[in-house]
Write a protein that holds these residues in place. Structure first.
Motif, mmCIF file in Angstrom:
data_model
loop_
_atom_site.group_PDB
_atom_site.id
_atom_site.type_symbol
_atom_site.label_atom_id
_atom_site.label_comp_id
_atom_site.label_asym_id
_atom_site.label_seq_id
_atom_site.Cartn_x
_atom_site.Cartn_y
_atom_site.Cartn_z
ATOM 1 N N ASN A 167 -44.062 -106.969 -67.233
ATOM 2 C CA ASN A 167 -42.650 -107.069 -66.887
ATOM 3 C C ASN A 167 -42.226 -105.798 -66.172
ATOM 4 O OD1 ASN A 167 -41.735 -105.089 -68.818
ATOM 5 N ND2 ASN A 167 -41.919 -106.635 -70.391
ATOM 6 N N GLY A 168 -41.026 -105.795 -65.691
ATOM 7 C CA GLY A 168 -40.570 -104.667 -64.884
ATOM 8 C C GLY A 168 -40.282 -105.173 -63.482
ATOM 9 N N CYS A 169 -39.421 -104.463 -62.785
ATOM 10 C CA CYS A 169 -39.051 -104.922 -61.450
ATOM 11 C C CYS A 169 -40.198 -104.747 -60.473
ATOM 12 C CB CYS A 169 -37.829 -104.161 -60.950
ATOM 13 S SG CYS A 169 -36.352 -104.638 -61.846
ATOM 14 N N PHE A 170 -40.307 -105.680 -59.563
ATOM 15 C CA PHE A 170 -41.401 -105.695 -58.596
ATOM 16 C C PHE A 170 -41.461 -104.389 -57.809
ATOM 17 C CE2 PHE A 170 -42.966 -107.104 -54.346
ATOM 18 C CZ PHE A 170 -44.282 -107.325 -54.728
ATOM 19 N N ASP A 171 -40.284 -103.889 -57.394
ATOM 20 C CA ASP A 171 -40.297 -102.693 -56.538
ATOM 21 C C ASP A 171 -40.555 -101.396 -57.302
ATOM 22 O OD1 ASP A 171 -37.855 -102.449 -57.743
ATOM 23 O OD2 ASP A 171 -36.667 -102.773 -55.929
ATOM 24 N N GLU A 172 -40.735 -101.515 -58.650
ATOM 25 C CA GLU A 172 -41.076 -100.315 -59.427
ATOM 26 C C GLU A 172 -42.578 -100.156 -59.601
ATOM 27 O OE1 GLU A 172 -39.106 -100.806 -63.173
ATOM 28 O OE2 GLU A 172 -37.128 -100.365 -62.354
ATOM 29 N N ILE A 173 -43.330 -101.201 -59.232
ATOM 30 C CA ILE A 173 -44.786 -101.174 -59.433
ATOM 31 C C ILE A 173 -45.405 -100.071 -58.572
ATOM 32 C CG2 ILE A 173 -46.916 -102.473 -58.955
ATOM 33 C CD1 ILE A 173 -45.369 -105.019 -59.770
ATOM 34 N N THR A 174 -46.330 -99.306 -59.159
ATOM 35 C CA THR A 174 -46.962 -98.249 -58.381
ATOM 36 C C THR A 174 -48.403 -98.583 -57.988
ATOM 37 O OG1 THR A 174 -47.571 -97.130 -60.426
ATOM 38 C CG2 THR A 174 -45.526 -96.403 -59.341
ATOM 39 N N ASN A 175 -49.000 -99.593 -58.650
ATOM 40 C CA ASN A 175 -50.360 -99.993 -58.270
ATOM 41 C C ASN A 175 -50.434 -101.517 -58.203
ATOM 42 O OD1 ASN A 175 -53.038 -100.450 -57.889
ATOM 43 N ND2 ASN A 175 -53.758 -99.275 -59.662
ATOM 44 N N ILE A 176 -50.117 -102.055 -57.052
ATOM 45 C CA ILE A 176 -49.981 -103.513 -56.914
ATOM 46 C C ILE A 176 -51.297 -104.254 -57.109
ATOM 47 C CG2 ILE A 176 -50.165 -103.473 -54.359
ATOM 48 C CD1 ILE A 176 -47.975 -105.857 -56.470
ATOM 49 N N THR A 177 -52.412 -103.648 -56.679
ATOM 50 C CA THR A 177 -53.680 -104.395 -56.755
ATOM 51 C C THR A 177 -54.119 -104.630 -58.196
ATOM 52 O OG1 THR A 177 -54.862 -102.316 -56.479
ATOM 53 C CG2 THR A 177 -54.544 -103.661 -54.497
ATOM 54 N N ALA A 178 -53.582 -103.843 -59.126
ATOM 55 C CA ALA A 178 -53.969 -104.015 -60.529
ATOM 56 C C ALA A 178 -53.433 -105.321 -61.110
ATOM 57 C CB ALA A 178 -53.464 -102.839 -61.352
ATOM 58 N N PHE A 179 -52.493 -105.949 -60.416
ATOM 59 C CA PHE A 179 -51.864 -107.142 -60.971
ATOM 60 C C PHE A 179 -52.606 -108.436 -60.683
ATOM 61 C CE2 PHE A 179 -48.808 -103.958 -61.592
ATOM 62 C CZ PHE A 179 -48.047 -104.343 -62.674
#
Ligand SMILES: NC(=O)c1ccc[n+]([C@@H]2O[C@H](COP(=O)([O-])OP(=O)(O)OC[C@H]3O[C@@H](n4cnc5c(N)ncnc54)[C@H](OP(=O)(O)O)[C@@H]3O)[C@@H](O)[C@H]2O)c1
Ligand SMILES: *[C@@H]1O[C@H](CO)[C@@H](O)[C@H](O)[C@H]1NC(C)=O
Ligand SMILES: CC(=O)N[C@H]1CO[C@H](CO)[C@@H](O)[C@@H]1O
Length: 358
Positions: A139-151
Motif C-alpha cells: 500500500n502507499g501512493c503510487f508516486d511515493e514508490i522509490t523502486n518500481i521494479t520491485a513490485f
C-alpha cells in the motif's frame, strides 16, 4: 460496413435493454427461490474430498484449512514456511481432517506449482478443490514508490501464483467435477486509493477467473472471494514497502485501514466455505464492501471523490482518514491482533531460520 456495424450496435443495446427490463424482473423470484429453498439443502459434502490450499501458513489460508478440516476434508497445504505449515497441519488434524500433507513451494514459480499439484494427486489419487489464496500486499501512493521494479513480484505471486496452480490442477478438477476457489479482494472491484498495484493484481485475478468460468461451463465451479479487511499478517502490516522491501509497517497499515472495520478471519472463512459448498460465484464479506461496487459501476466519479478526500495527503502530510483515526481514537476498535507487533517468521525451505524468503 457502417450499416453492418450499426446493426450490431443496435442489437447489443437492445439485448442489454431486454436483460434489464425482462430478464432481471423475471429472474429475481427464481433466484430468491433457489437462494432460500434449494442451495441451503444442496451443500457439497466435503468428507473425504481432497483440497489443496495455497498460502496456508497464516491468515485466511490457515483458517480455511481449519474450516475444511472440520468438514472432514483431506488437505494439501502449500506455502514457503515449512514450520508454520506443519503447525497448521497439526491443528487441522486435531480439528478433524483425516489426512494432511505439507508441501513447501513458491507459487510464483510454475515448476514448483506443478510439483505441488502433482504431489497432491499422486498422494491422494484425486483433487476436488483448489483454493488459490497465497498473496502479498502493498500500500502507499503510487508516486511515493522509490523502486518500481520491485513490485513485479506482487503480480508474480498474486496473479501468476494463482494461475500456475490453476493450470496444473484443471485436468484433475475436470476429472472430479471439482471446484476452483480464488481469494481476490474487495480492492479488486472498486478503486481504493493507496493500493493501485495491489488492486491491479486483484482485478487481474477477478477478470481471469471470470473468463475461465465462461470457458469451463458447468465442468468446474468457480467461486471468487472478495474479502474486505480481516485479521491476518497482511492487516498486521506486512506489505511491500515503497523501496520494494517486504516489511511490517503499522503506520502505513493504519493510514490504509483508517476507519474501516477489520473483521474476524474465522467469520470470513465460515461464510466463505458455506458459499463454496453452495457453489456461489462470488462472495464479498463483510457486506459493507458491496455497495461501493454498485457505486463504482453507476457513478465512478463519486467513489473517486470520496477516495481522494479520504486518502490524499496533500494537505500537510496527513490524510483526512488519518486525522479521523487520530481524532476519534478508532484504532482502539481494531482487533487485539492488530495492536500486537507482528514479527514475520522467516525460514529457509528446509525450515531453518533465515531472512531471505520474504
Ligand atoms: N487480510 C485481508 O484483509 C485481505 C483482504 C482481502 C484479500 N486478502 C487476500 O487474502 C489472501 C491471503 O492473505 P492473508 O490476508 O491471509 O495474509 P497472510 O497472513 O500474509 O497470508 C498470505 C499467505 O500467502 C503465502 N505466500 C506468500 N507468498 C507466497 C509465495 N510466493 N508462494 C507460496 N505462498 C506464498 C504466505 O505464506 P509463506 O510466507 O509461508 O509463503 C501466507 O501463507 C491474499 O491473496 C490476500 O491478498 C486479504
Ligand atoms: C529494486 O528492486 C529489485 C527487485 O527486488 C532489486 O533487484 C533492485 O536491486 C532494487 N533496486 C534498488 C535501487 O534498490
Ligand atoms: C477492477 C477495478 O475496479 N479496479 C480499480 C483499481 O484501481 C484503479 C485506480 O485506483 C481503478 O481505476 C480500477 O477501476
Amino acid at each position: 460496413m457502417d450499416l453492418y456495424l450499426l446493426l450490431h450496435s443496435v442489437v447489443m443495446h437492445a439485448m442489454a435493454a431486454m436483460v434489464v427490463l425482462v430478464y432481471i424482473p423475471l429472474s429475481i423470484p427464481v433466484k430468491l427461490f433457489i437462494w432460500a429453498l434449494v442451495k441451503p439443502f444442496r451443500k457439497e459434502d466435503l468428507r473425504g474430498k481432497v483440497v489443496l490450499i495455497t498460502g496456508a501458513s497464516s491468515g485466511i489460508g490457515e483458517e480455511l484449512a481449519y474450516q475444511y478440516a472440520e468438514k472432514g476434508a483431506c488437505l494439501a497445504l502449500v506455502a514457503r514456511r515449512k514450520h508454520a505449515l506443519e503447525a497448521v497441519a497439526e491443528s487441522a488434524r486435531e480439528r478433524g481432517a483425516p489426512e494432511v500433507i505439507v508441501l513447501v513451494a513458491d507459487v510464483s514459480d510454475a515448476e514448483e506449482s506443478r510439483r505441488a499439484v502433482e504431489e497432491t494427486v499422486s498422494h491422494f489419487g484425486k483433487l476436488n478443490h483448489l483454493v488459490a489464496n497465497a498473496g502479498i500486499w502493498a500500500n502507499g501512493c503510487f508516486d511515493e514508490i522509490t523502486n518500481i521494479t520491485a513490485f513485479t513480484k506482487m503480480m508474480d505471486v498474486n496473479f501468476w501464483g494463482s494461475v500456475y496452480p490453476t493450470y496444473y490442477a484443471l485436468p484433475h478438477l475436470k476429472a472430479s467435477g471439482g471446484k476452483l476457489v480464488v481469494c481476490s479482494s474487495a480492492a479488486g472491484t472498486v478503486a481504493t486509493s493507496r493500493m493501485s498495484l495491489y488492486n491491479a493484481t486483484k482485478a487481474a485475478q477477478i477478470r481471469f477467473y471470470e473468463t475461465l468460468r465462461s470457458e469451463l461451463g458447468t465442468d468446474v465451479g468457480v467461486t471468487i472471494l472478495t474479502p474486505g479487511y480481516v485479521v491476518s499478517e497482511i492487516t498486521q502490516g506486512k506489505a511491500i514497502q515503497k523501496d520494494g522491501e517486504l516489511a511490517v509497517n503499522e503506520e502505513w497499515r493504519d493510514a490504509q485501514v483508517g476507519v474501516f472495520p477489520v473483521g474476524r478471519v474465522e467469520t470470513l472463512c465460515e461464510i466463505a466455505l458455506d458459499s463454496i459448498r453452495k457453489g456461489d460465484r462470488y462472495l464479498t464479506w463483510p457486506s459493507l464492501y458491496r455497495p461501493p461496487e454498485l457505486i463504482a459501476c453507476i457513478a465512478p466519479e463519486v467513489l473517486d471523490w470520496i477516495c481522494y478526500k479520504l486518502y490524499n495527503t496533500r494537505n500537510g502530510g496527513r490524510s483526512l482518514g488519518q486525522r479521523i483515526v487520530e481524532a476519534t481514537g478508532v484504532r482502539r476498535l481494531y482487533p487485539a491482533a492488530l495492536r500486537r507487533p507482528l514479527i514475520i517468521k522467516k525460514e529457509t525451505r528446509d525450515g531453518e531460520d533465515a531472512d531471505s524468503n520474504v
